[in-house]
Design an enzyme around this catalytic site. Structure first.
Site, short mmCIF file in Angstrom:
data_model
loop_
_atom_site.label_atom_id
_atom_site.label_comp_id
_atom_site.label_asym_id
_atom_site.label_seq_id
_atom_site.Cartn_x
_atom_site.Cartn_y
_atom_site.Cartn_z
N HIS A 39 0.84 -1.21 0.00
CA HIS A 39 0.00 0.00 0.00
C HIS A 39 0.87 1.25 0.00
O HIS A 39 0.62 2.20 -0.73
CB HIS A 39 -0.94 0.00 1.22
CG HIS A 39 -2.23 -0.71 0.94
ND1 HIS A 39 -2.32 -2.06 0.82
CD2 HIS A 39 -3.48 -0.22 0.74
CE1 HIS A 39 -3.58 -2.39 0.56
NE2 HIS A 39 -4.31 -1.30 0.51
N LYS A 104 -10.19 -7.93 7.46
CA LYS A 104 -10.91 -8.22 8.70
C LYS A 104 -10.72 -7.06 9.67
O LYS A 104 -9.68 -6.41 9.66
CB LYS A 104 -10.44 -9.53 9.33
CG LYS A 104 -9.02 -9.48 9.87
CD LYS A 104 -8.67 -10.72 10.66
CE LYS A 104 -7.19 -10.79 10.97
NZ LYS A 104 -6.80 -10.16 12.24
#
Lengths: 192, 279
Positions: A39, A104
């Site tokens: 990222h 999650k």
């Protein structure tokens, strides 16, 4: 239990608009893995004018760092990692066209706003079910940052990959709703 | 004096690294069954069944239970009448980790904290060694994933805050962790000692068989109280709502200074992998 909604990336506004918090989905097609360092590299690269390692339009990013594939296998265990660590980079990626994320754990307020603004969706996969999930992955190929090892960006071909809608474009949040339904105390959105 | 060769230590360590990653121990599987029985939410029950199925698939088809095969944490008890031959204990353990993570196709998740460069073989492991009576070598291993580890916390309470203060802090940690550490979790609580001793106790508490009560009655009763409170938060399996936020709370304690009450919380995910061998 209702039948899962079948999804095939690239996702369009029309498809995302229909998804609601708590919907079960099954994804078939191509998704891309990226976690912490990928990222950072993608967003830092974008700020220097470099393109993402794949065309982001309508695509889904899966936050995972699989175990190495054993001989004769496509991939090792490949469950979701905790999503909040990607929060600071997510609004930028959604602006660039990413439509879905699988991970999650809860997202921060900026991410939830960006999900509404850019018409995207955040799914949860079952954390810690990496063996089971790996069976829905039919092909895996590193396409960027091989130096990152388990954190490299991979292109995955999945079949009926199971996930559940956590954050929809209407501001729904399954973590808040779930805790409120079963908790004796007031639901809290904080995360460490 | 009894002797043990470093190669024997290395090979056994490699084997428990692999075993822990692929095969959940009986105590954890039994805790899944109890959780399924006690869970009140139908969708949460379904999630717990999936976790059980995941463990079965991992064992039968030889796929790691979770992709986060952790950083290796070892608690080692060395009998003072045992001599380690042909090398050093910590090297033997790290050689075992290197071999186990390579041969077992486990994820190498250890990096330099600043450069973030991966060491490539999941070493160095985190090793705590204690010298004990006897001539045996007892090695306990826990591959600790970061999803749960990142939710750890420590607080130096005022002594007058007492048990109520401890309970409030533990609950606060579990609530703030929410879905992140992959519930139903095991909550390790270390009470007393000093700053680092409490953290070490919290980690060591996670090595006990899941749900085994502390032998000291007052601690066992605190564990029960905390478990009840944690399972009223509504966080539930995977944080998606339900009763079973934790499978167990394990408490360990140690005497502390009159002015201190350190409390540490270390959480383990539902894939509460741990193995112990005695050589």
């Amino acid at each position: 239990m209702t039948e899962p909604i079948k999804l095939q990336p690239p996702l369009t506004d029309e498809v995302v608009e229909k998804l609601k918090t708590g919907d079960r989905v099954e994804i078939t097609g191509v998704i891309y893995t990226a976690r912490d360092m990928a990222h950072k590299k993608m967003v830092d690269g974008h700020q220097k004018g470099e393109p993402l390692p794949f065309d982001p339009e309508g695509q889904i990013i899966y936050y995972t760092g699989p175990t190495p594939a054993a001989p004769g296998r496509v991939i090792g265990a490949a469950g979701p990692t905790t999503s909040y660590r990607m929060d600071r980079y997510t609004p930028c990626l959604l602006e660039l066209g990413i439509k879905g994320m699988i991970g999650k754990g809860p997202r921060g307020p900026e991410v939830k706003e960006a999900i509404k603004m850019h018409k995207s969706v955040y799914f949860a996969a079952i954390g810690g079910a990496g063996a089971l999930i790996s069976k829905t992955i039919k092909k895996a190929e590193v396409i960027a940052y091989p130096d990152l090892g388990a954190e490299a960006v991979m292109r995955l071909e999945v079949e009926n990959f199971p996930a559940i809608v956590v954050n929809d474009i209407h501001g729904g949040d399954l973590y808040v709703a779930g805790r409120a339904e079963y908790g004796a105390e007031e639901a809290s959105e904080d995360s460490c | 004096m009894r002797e043990i060769h470093v190669d024997e230590i290395r090979d056994n360590v490699a084997q428990i690294c692999i075993d822990a990653a692929y095969s959940l121990s009986e105590d954890v599987l039994a805790a899944f069954d109890r959780a399924i029985e006690e869970e009140t939410s139908p969708s949460a029950k379904e999630i717990l069944e999936l976790l059980k199925e995941n463990a079965r698939v991992a064992r039968v088809e030889h796929i790691p239970i979770c992709q986060d095969t952790g950083i290796g944490v070892f608690f080692v008890e060395v009998g003072q009448d045992l001599r380690i031959k042909n090398g050093f204990l910590s090297d033997a353990i790290n050689d075992g980790v290197r071999k186990g993570y390579r041969d077992g196709h486990l994820r190498k998740s250890v990096v330099d904290p600043l450069t973030r460069r991966n060491t490539g073989d999941n070493t160095p492991a985190i090793i705590y060694t204690e010298v004990v009576p006897g001539d045996k070598l007892r090695i306990s291993f826990m591959p600790k994933g970061a999803g749960s580890e990142n939710m750890s916390a420590i607080r130096m309470l005022r002594p007058t805050e007492g048990i109520e203060g401890i309970k409030a802090f533990v609950l606060d940690c579990v609530r703030r962790a929410g879905a992140n550490p992959c519930p139903p979790v095991v909550v390790g609580v270390g009470i007393g000692g000093d700053f680092e001793k409490s953290a070490l106790l919290a980690k060591k508490a996670l090595l006990r068989n899941v749900g085994s009560p502390h032998p000291k009655l007052e601690l066992a009763s605190l564990e029960m109280d905390l478990l009840k409170a944690v399972n009223k938060t509504g966080i539930g399996p995977e944080g998606l709502g339900g009763k079973m936020t934790a499978m167990a709370v394990h408490v360990e304690s140690f005497p502390c200074h009159i002015a201190s009450l350190p409390v540490a919380v270390n959480i383990n995910c539902h894939a509460a992998r741990h193995k112990t061998i005695v050589l």
